[in-house]
Design a protein around this motif. Structure first.
Motif, PDB file in Angstrom:
ATOM      1  N   ASN A 210       0.793  -1.084   0.057  1.00 40.95           N
ATOM      2  CA  ASN A 210       0.063  -0.023   0.046  1.00 40.95           C
ATOM      3  C   ASN A 210       0.735   1.391  -0.009  1.00 40.95           C
ATOM      4  O   ASN A 210       0.310   2.310  -0.168  1.00 40.95           O
ATOM      5  CB  ASN A 210      -1.004   0.151   1.311  1.00 40.95           C
ATOM      6  N   GLU A 211       2.112   1.267   0.188  1.00 36.56           N
ATOM      7  CA  GLU A 211       3.248   2.279  -0.012  1.00 36.56           C
ATOM      8  C   GLU A 211       3.288   2.585  -1.418  1.00 36.56           C
ATOM      9  O   GLU A 211       3.727   2.088  -2.275  1.00 36.56           O
ATOM     10  CB  GLU A 211       4.410   1.822   0.671  1.00 36.56           C
ATOM     11  N   ASP A 212       2.729   3.707  -1.767  1.00 35.44           N
ATOM     12  CA  ASP A 212       2.969   4.577  -3.097  1.00 35.44           C
ATOM     13  C   ASP A 212       4.193   5.125  -3.334  1.00 35.44           C
ATOM     14  O   ASP A 212       4.775   5.790  -2.638  1.00 35.44           O
ATOM     15  CB  ASP A 212       1.854   5.527  -3.223  1.00 35.44           C
ATOM     16  N   PRO A 213       4.841   4.700  -4.394  1.00 37.03           N
ATOM     17  CA  PRO A 213       6.013   5.367  -4.624  1.00 37.03           C
ATOM     18  C   PRO A 213       6.277   6.819  -5.062  1.00 37.03           C
ATOM     19  O   PRO A 213       7.089   7.594  -4.726  1.00 37.03           O
ATOM     20  CB  PRO A 213       6.622   4.695  -6.086  1.00 37.03           C
ATOM     21  N   TYR A 214       4.888   7.407  -5.461  1.00 34.37           N
ATOM     22  CA  TYR A 214       4.980   8.755  -5.784  1.00 34.37           C
ATOM     23  C   TYR A 214       4.778   9.710  -4.566  1.00 34.37           C
ATOM     24  O   TYR A 214       5.525  10.590  -4.341  1.00 34.37           O
ATOM     25  CB  TYR A 214       3.797   8.878  -6.497  1.00 34.37           C
TER      26      TYR A 214
END
Length: 325
Positions: A210-214
């Protein structure tokens, strides 16, 4: 002399750890970095927040102030009984679901099990209009048309001013796990509850996160964070909401090392909430990234102890003592 110095260092270290532990469990200071809650909470307000009102969490890690550095505690994952449950209209501090280093302050609009929709800026909860809180605002005069489709909106439900009806998950809800499931909804919930979810094919593994790279890039400024995510050649991570994820890939899905065909259903272990900013046209909130799990709820802001206009760094003395509401 050296023995005294070592004793002083040990005493200071214990004191620092004790203060950081209290910060993670009892009370914390927050600086509001955005205008998403204006006019009730202003950008630059410095808040004292209660970390125990919704049930003190035994910290899994202790964050070093003003950094993304954390120290694991190896303590059991446990939340003490709450003094109160999260209620609709509460202003809540929580970990941002797509990068839990960030602490967000928003208003709880939807409770577990509620049906929520938005039509021409009006929010409806269980088919009844939820009135914009006093002090809330819109910056633009005209709402987005219902026909406008915003790709950044959660689960492709429309746009910030018009969203199709959605049910907020609650503890005890049971979802069918199969090729027809709505993976954009279900996979994030599985991850929030500590399950390992992967795509495994041709000896290659892609782990869902759920960690978004953006968001990681927004915080760190390091473009190397994208190297770990598809479509990079040596990627090991993928988000459920990425356009590269397709229905036909579900046959490669494994949950806790079990094939999707070996799992019938999954029952949720915790409640979820819908959070929105009062400054509706300038708030990145649940409309864009979805539900806040109970495990991410940290507490409630109590009072403004200081405030600074971040445009010109002039103190706003009149804000001192303001109670967020």
């Amino acid at each position: 002399m050296m023995n005294n110095f070592i004793k002083e260092i040990k005493s200071l270290s214990v004191l620092i750890l004790a203060v950081l532990f209290l910060k993670e469990t009892v009370v914390e200071l927050y600086i509001v970095p955005t205008s998403s809650m204006e006019k009730n909470i202003l950008k630059g307000d410095m808040l004292i927040g209660s970390r125990y009102i919704y049930g003190m969490k035994v910290p899994q890690k202790i964050w070093v102030p003003f950094t993304a550095i954390s120290i694991p505690t190896f303590l059991p994952d446990y939340r003490f009984p709450p003094f109160k449950d999260v209620q609709r209209d509460d202003v809540v501090v929580f970990e941002y679901p797509r990068d839990n280093v960030y602490k967000y302050v928003k208003r709880c609009v939807g409770l577990p099990g509620d049906e929520i929709s938005i039509k021409n800026r009006k929010v409806f909860i269980n088919n009844e209009e939820y009135v914009l809180p006093e002090g809330g605002q819109f910056l633009s005069e005209i709402p987005s048309p219902e026909s406008y489709f915003d790709e950044s909106i959660f689960m492709d439900l429309g746009n910030k001013d018009n969203m199709k009806k959605l049910t907020i998950p609650k503890k005890g809800d049971t979802f069918t796990i199969d090729m027809e499931m709505d993976w954009e909804l279900i996979i994030p919930l599985l991850l929030f509850e500590g399950n390992k979810v992967e795509l495994v094919f041709n000896h290659q593994k892609l782990k869902f996160t759920n960690e978004d790279p953006y968001d990681l890039y927004r915080r760190s400024g390091d473009r190397k964070v994208f190297d770990n995510y598809v479509p990079e050649p040596n990627a090991s991570l993928i988000n459920p909401w990425m356009t590269l994820m397709k229905k036909e890939y579900l046959k490669y899905l494994k949950i806790n090392d079990l094939d999707i065909n070996d799992i019938d259903t999954y029952t949720l272990k915790q409640d979820y909430y819908w959070m929105m900013g009062d400054n509706r046209d300038n708030s990145e909130d649940s409309r864009f990234w979805g539900f806040v799990p109970e495990s991410h709820i940290l507490g409630q802001p109590i009072i403004t102890w200081f405030s600074l206009d971040l445009e010109n760094y002039v103190p706003r003395i009149s804000r001192i003592g303001n109670v967020p509401k």
